[in-house]
Design an enzyme around this catalytic site. Structure first.
Site, PDB file in Angstrom:
ATOM      1  N   ASN A   1       1.182  -0.939   0.369  1.00  0.00           N
ATOM      2  CA  ASN A   1       0.007  -0.247  -0.113  1.00  0.00           C
ATOM      3  C   ASN A   1       1.507   1.304  -0.134  1.00  0.00           C
ATOM      4  OD1 ASN A   1       0.871  -0.931   2.589  1.00  0.00           O
ATOM      5  ND2 ASN A   1      -0.561   0.575   3.497  1.00  0.00           N
TER       6      ASN A   1
ATOM      7  N   ASP B   1      15.767   1.806   1.798  1.00  0.00           N
ATOM      8  CA  ASP B   1      15.031   1.840   2.718  1.00  0.00           C
ATOM      9  C   ASP B   1      15.897   1.574   4.265  1.00  0.00           C
ATOM     10  OD1 ASP B   1      12.182   2.879   2.328  1.00  0.00           O
ATOM     11  OD2 ASP B   1      11.287   0.683   2.372  1.00  0.00           O
TER      12      ASP B   1
ATOM     13  N   CYS C   1      24.284  16.828   2.138  1.00  0.00           N
ATOM     14  CA  CYS C   1      23.880  15.051   1.953  1.00  0.00           C
ATOM     15  C   CYS C   1      23.413  14.550   2.924  1.00  0.00           C
ATOM     16  CB  CYS C   1      25.971  14.519   1.400  1.00  0.00           C
ATOM     17  SG  CYS C   1      26.560  14.193   2.997  1.00  0.00           S
TER      18      CYS C   1
ATOM     19  N   CYS D   1      24.577  14.707   6.170  1.00  0.00           N
ATOM     20  CA  CYS D   1      24.318  16.261   6.304  1.00  0.00           C
ATOM     21  C   CYS D   1      22.854  16.642   7.498  1.00  0.00           C
ATOM     22  CB  CYS D   1      24.869  17.056   5.398  1.00  0.00           C
ATOM     23  SG  CYS D   1      26.369  16.743   4.714  1.00  0.00           S
TER      24      CYS D   1
ATOM     25  N   CYS E   1      -2.641  -0.880  17.915  1.00  0.00           N
ATOM     26  CA  CYS E   1      -4.544  -1.168  17.001  1.00  0.00           C
ATOM     27  C   CYS E   1      -4.459  -0.109  16.040  1.00  0.00           C
ATOM     28  CB  CYS E   1      -5.255  -0.570  18.041  1.00  0.00           C
ATOM     29  SG  CYS E   1      -4.986   0.436  19.009  1.00  0.00           S
TER      30      CYS E   1
END
Length: 129
Positions: free
Chosen positions: A5, A64, A105, A108, A120
């Protein structure tokens, strides 16, 4: 499938396929003239060193993992390769452009700590595309 999602490029039929290949296909749909090549592997593997980064004109980074994002940031700075970085930490998303000597960067900038949500709330959040 639980995080599709929030992954706008990916659909159910992409499950078990490398994200890089799926993203490269999507870029080619957006811009058929773009030259895009997906690479699959551990970004910290020595084969992805400065010689590897020196072959490109732009790095589009969609990791990530903060440690991996910092590593790519260091490689781009070491080679002078501009980087477009987009990723998330918890429910927060960031997109930055890094150009050595012109912009801050990845390391930084102080990153926000992920917010903690009650279980929940998380369970009531849709987890299917």
């Amino acid at each position: 499938v639980s995080n599709l999602n929030r992954q706008f490029l990916f659909r159910k039929h992409h499950v078990k396929k490398p994200k890089g290949e799926t993203a490269a296909e999507a870029v080619k749909v957006f811009n058929p003239a773009a030259s895009v090549r997906a690479h699959f592997g551990n970004i910290k593997d020595p084969k992805f060193g400065t010689d590897f980064y020196s072959k490109f004109t732009l790095c589009i980074n969609g990791l990530d993992n903060p440690s991996a994002r910092r590593h790519v940031n260091h490689m781009c700075l070491a080679t002078g390769l501009p980087m477009l970085d987009g990723g998330s930490t918890g429910f927060e998303a960031q997109v930055t452009v890094t150009v050595k000597g012109e912009t801050e960067c990845y390391d930084c900038v102080t990153r926000p700590k992920p917010k903690v949500y009650p279980v929940c709330t998380i369970r009531n959040t849709p987890d299917q595309p």
